[in-house]
Motif scaffolding. Structure first.
Motif, PDB file in Angstrom:
ATOM      1  N   LYS A  77       0.550  -1.081  -0.545  1.00 53.06           N
ATOM      2  CA  LYS A  77       0.217  -0.294   0.125  1.00 53.06           C
ATOM      3  C   LYS A  77       0.624   1.821  -0.247  1.00 53.06           C
ATOM      4  CE  LYS A  77      -3.304  -2.302   2.977  1.00 53.06           C
ATOM      5  NZ  LYS A  77      -4.317  -2.671   3.744  1.00 53.06           N
ATOM      6  N   ILE A  78       0.293   2.736  -1.248  1.00 44.92           N
ATOM      7  CA  ILE A  78       0.765   3.454  -0.761  1.00 44.92           C
ATOM      8  C   ILE A  78      -0.186   4.300  -1.097  1.00 44.92           C
ATOM      9  CG2 ILE A  78       3.302   2.510  -1.899  1.00 44.92           C
ATOM     10  CD1 ILE A  78       1.797   3.490  -4.399  1.00 44.92           C
ATOM     11  N   TYR A  79       0.312   5.592  -0.892  1.00 46.92           N
ATOM     12  CA  TYR A  79      -0.540   6.554  -0.907  1.00 46.92           C
ATOM     13  C   TYR A  79       0.134   7.814  -2.610  1.00 46.92           C
ATOM     14  CZ  TYR A  79      -3.017   5.415   2.819  1.00 46.92           C
ATOM     15  OH  TYR A  79      -3.595   4.467   3.890  1.00 46.92           O
ATOM     16  N   ILE A  80      -0.639   8.679  -2.827  1.00 43.71           N
ATOM     17  CA  ILE A  80      -0.559   9.294  -3.848  1.00 43.71           C
ATOM     18  C   ILE A  80      -0.857  11.054  -3.211  1.00 43.71           C
ATOM     19  CG2 ILE A  80      -0.679  10.613  -6.063  1.00 43.71           C
ATOM     20  CD1 ILE A  80      -1.319   7.533  -7.372  1.00 43.71           C
ATOM     21  N   VAL A  81       0.562  11.859  -2.887  1.00 40.96           N
ATOM     22  CA  VAL A  81       0.058  12.856  -2.074  1.00 40.96           C
ATOM     23  C   VAL A  81       0.100  14.584  -2.761  1.00 40.96           C
ATOM     24  CG1 VAL A  81       0.405  14.173  -0.048  1.00 40.96           C
ATOM     25  CG2 VAL A  81       0.716  11.767   0.148  1.00 40.96           C
ATOM     26  N   ASN A 124      -4.006  16.207   0.532  1.00 39.73           N
ATOM     27  CA  ASN A 124      -4.868  14.919  -0.165  1.00 39.73           C
ATOM     28  C   ASN A 124      -3.925  13.905  -0.117  1.00 39.73           C
ATOM     29  OD1 ASN A 124      -7.634  16.408   0.382  1.00 39.73           O
ATOM     30  ND2 ASN A 124      -6.453  17.544  -1.606  1.00 39.73           N
ATOM     31  N   ARG A 125      -4.553  12.513   0.288  1.00 44.26           N
ATOM     32  CA  ARG A 125      -4.001  10.868   0.145  1.00 44.26           C
ATOM     33  C   ARG A 125      -4.368  10.339  -0.909  1.00 44.26           C
ATOM     34  NH1 ARG A 125      -2.402   8.738   5.149  1.00 44.26           N
ATOM     35  NH2 ARG A 125      -0.172   7.969   4.087  1.00 44.26           N
ATOM     36  N   THR A 126      -4.918   9.633  -1.786  1.00 45.10           N
ATOM     37  CA  THR A 126      -4.904   8.794  -3.204  1.00 45.10           C
ATOM     38  C   THR A 126      -4.586   7.108  -3.100  1.00 45.10           C
ATOM     39  OG1 THR A 126      -5.993  10.378  -4.336  1.00 45.10           O
ATOM     40  CG2 THR A 126      -6.005   8.268  -4.810  1.00 45.10           C
ATOM     41  N   PRO A 127      -5.043   6.549  -2.155  1.00 46.14           N
ATOM     42  CA  PRO A 127      -4.418   5.067  -1.439  1.00 46.14           C
ATOM     43  C   PRO A 127      -3.846   4.350  -3.485  1.00 46.14           C
ATOM     44  CG  PRO A 127      -7.050   5.269  -1.487  1.00 46.14           C
ATOM     45  CD  PRO A 127      -6.072   6.402  -1.780  1.00 46.14           C
ATOM     46  N   SER A 128      -2.751   3.649  -3.075  1.00 49.87           N
ATOM     47  CA  SER A 128      -2.303   3.222  -4.473  1.00 49.87           C
ATOM     48  C   SER A 128      -1.728   1.937  -4.053  1.00 49.87           C
ATOM     49  CB  SER A 128      -2.058   4.156  -5.615  1.00 49.87           C
ATOM     50  OG  SER A 128      -1.795   3.549  -6.456  1.00 49.87           O
ATOM     51  N   ILE A 129      -1.321   1.287  -5.162  1.00 44.45           N
ATOM     52  CA  ILE A 129      -0.215  -0.064  -4.827  1.00 44.45           C
ATOM     53  C   ILE A 129       1.143   0.721  -5.634  1.00 44.45           C
ATOM     54  CG2 ILE A 129      -1.870  -1.788  -3.846  1.00 44.45           C
ATOM     55  CD1 ILE A 129      -2.090  -2.659  -5.993  1.00 44.45           C
ATOM     56  N   ALA A 130       2.203  -0.380  -4.938  1.00 44.85           N
ATOM     57  CA  ALA A 130       3.589  -0.431  -5.705  1.00 44.85           C
ATOM     58  C   ALA A 130       3.942  -1.789  -5.843  1.00 44.85           C
ATOM     59  CB  ALA A 130       4.069   0.649  -4.391  1.00 44.85           C
ATOM     60  N   LEU A 131       4.627  -1.699  -6.487  1.00 45.86           N
ATOM     61  CA  LEU A 131       5.065  -3.032  -6.968  1.00 45.86           C
ATOM     62  C   LEU A 131       6.555  -2.905  -7.045  1.00 45.86           C
ATOM     63  CD1 LEU A 131       5.066  -6.041  -7.917  1.00 45.86           C
ATOM     64  CD2 LEU A 131       5.399  -5.025 -10.607  1.00 45.86           C
ATOM     65  N   GLY A 161      -7.365  13.506 -12.580  1.00 46.28           N
ATOM     66  CA  GLY A 161      -7.549  14.229 -11.707  1.00 46.28           C
ATOM     67  C   GLY A 161      -6.485  14.244 -10.432  1.00 46.28           C
ATOM     68  N   ILE A 162      -6.286  12.948 -10.742  1.00 49.68           N
ATOM     69  CA  ILE A 162      -4.860  12.409  -9.151  1.00 49.68           C
ATOM     70  C   ILE A 162      -3.586  13.058  -9.716  1.00 49.68           C
ATOM     71  CG2 ILE A 162      -3.741  10.858  -8.281  1.00 49.68           C
ATOM     72  CD1 ILE A 162      -7.767  11.366  -8.217  1.00 49.68           C
ATOM     73  N   ALA A 163      -2.781  13.905  -8.908  1.00 53.76           N
ATOM     74  CA  ALA A 163      -1.964  14.308  -9.383  1.00 53.76           C
ATOM     75  C   ALA A 163      -1.126  14.267  -7.734  1.00 53.76           C
ATOM     76  CB  ALA A 163      -1.639  15.821  -9.938  1.00 53.76           C
ATOM     77  N   GLY A 164       0.714  14.234  -7.901  1.00 59.31           N
ATOM     78  CA  GLY A 164       1.241  14.341  -6.806  1.00 59.31           C
ATOM     79  C   GLY A 164       2.310  13.269  -6.265  1.00 59.31           C
ATOM     80  N   THR A 165       2.716  13.272  -5.624  1.00 55.84           N
ATOM     81  CA  THR A 165       4.239  12.479  -5.560  1.00 55.84           C
ATOM     82  C   THR A 165       3.912  11.301  -3.927  1.00 55.84           C
ATOM     83  OG1 THR A 165       5.596  14.288  -4.991  1.00 55.84           O
ATOM     84  CG2 THR A 165       6.640  12.419  -4.250  1.00 55.84           C
ATOM     85  N   VAL A 166       4.573   9.872  -4.606  1.00 59.65           N
ATOM     86  CA  VAL A 166       4.269   8.359  -4.166  1.00 59.65           C
ATOM     87  C   VAL A 166       4.402   8.378  -2.364  1.00 59.65           C
ATOM     88  CG1 VAL A 166       4.447   6.405  -4.475  1.00 59.65           C
ATOM     89  CG2 VAL A 166       3.641   7.423  -6.193  1.00 59.65           C
ATOM     90  N   GLU A 167       4.210   8.524  -1.901  1.00 56.56           N
ATOM     91  CA  GLU A 167       4.499   8.474  -0.292  1.00 56.56           C
ATOM     92  C   GLU A 167       4.819   6.929  -0.184  1.00 56.56           C
ATOM     93  OE1 GLU A 167       2.321  10.129   2.704  1.00 56.56           O
ATOM     94  OE2 GLU A 167       1.979   8.261   3.176  1.00 56.56           O
ATOM     95  N   TYR A 168       5.834   6.323  -0.009  1.00 58.23           N
ATOM     96  CA  TYR A 168       6.219   4.676   0.193  1.00 58.23           C
ATOM     97  C   TYR A 168       5.772   4.523   1.664  1.00 58.23           C
ATOM     98  CZ  TYR A 168       7.823   3.641  -4.182  1.00 58.23           C
ATOM     99  OH  TYR A 168       7.959   4.004  -6.050  1.00 58.23           O
ATOM    100  N   PRO A 169       5.445   3.491   2.077  1.00 65.01           N
ATOM    101  CA  PRO A 169       5.478   3.238   3.486  1.00 65.01           C
ATOM    102  C   PRO A 169       7.117   2.929   3.701  1.00 65.01           C
ATOM    103  CG  PRO A 169       4.811   1.543   2.215  1.00 65.01           C
ATOM    104  CD  PRO A 169       5.641   1.751   1.400  1.00 65.01           C
ATOM    105  N   LYS A 170       7.565   3.430   5.441  1.00 64.23           N
ATOM    106  CA  LYS A 170       8.435   4.147   5.988  1.00 64.23           C
ATOM    107  C   LYS A 170      10.164   2.741   5.220  1.00 64.23           C
ATOM    108  CE  LYS A 170       7.575   3.141  10.517  1.00 64.23           C
ATOM    109  NZ  LYS A 170       7.257   2.110  10.282  1.00 64.23           N
TER     110      LYS A 170
END
Length: 143
Positions: A33-37, A42-49, A128-137
């Motif tokens: 699980k990641i987020y696009i911030v 605003n944080r949009t959920p997504s996933i990273a491979l 309409g989604i834009a931003g920077t990916v926030e990876y898990p710590k």
């Protein structure tokens, strides 16, 4: 990193997949699980491979392809809407990944734009989604 992710809230057990040949694990993929911030926080959920790994002697046999295709299919069933990957720009497009910059989605670190890709698992989900990916710590805790 995988051990840390397995213990985190970012872990998705159904998207931790292995390939087995003759009772030996020869390949592995994980979606987390990641987020696009966006600029407003605003944080949009997504996933990273990450990672995608196949033992060298089993590469070029379609194992990675089967794992990724199964993972993306399972992600859709689990109602994930999009995914990102940092990887080889000629490998991941065959699964539908395109440059994430198409949606103004950026990596949190400096990488070539052609290597940072995203895919809509549900059509128009990234419109309409834009931003920077926030990876898990846990991605940063690996030395």
């Amino acid at each position: 990193m995988v051990d840390l992710l397995r213990k985190s809230e970012a872990f998705i057990s159904q998207l931790s997949l292995v390939a087995i040949v003759d009772d030996q694990i020869v390949g592995y993929i994980l979606f987390s699980k990641i987020y696009i911030v966006d600029d407003q926080g605003n944080r949009t959920p997504s996933i990273a491979l990450a990672p995608v790994a196949v033992l060298p002697q089993f590469q070029k046999q379609g194992i990675g392809t089967q794992l990724i295709e199964r993972g993306l299919s399972d992600a859709r069933v689990l109602n994930f809407k999009s995914a990102v990957v940092l990887g080889h720009p000629t490998y991941y497009p065959k699964f539908g990944f395109v440059k994430a910059e198409k949606w103004s989605i950026k990596a949190p670190f400096d990488v070539p734009s052609e290597a940072f890709m995203a895919i809509e698992l549900v059509e128009n989900t990234l419109q309409g989604i834009a931003g920077t990916v926030e990876y898990p710590k846990e991605f940063q805790e690996v030395s």
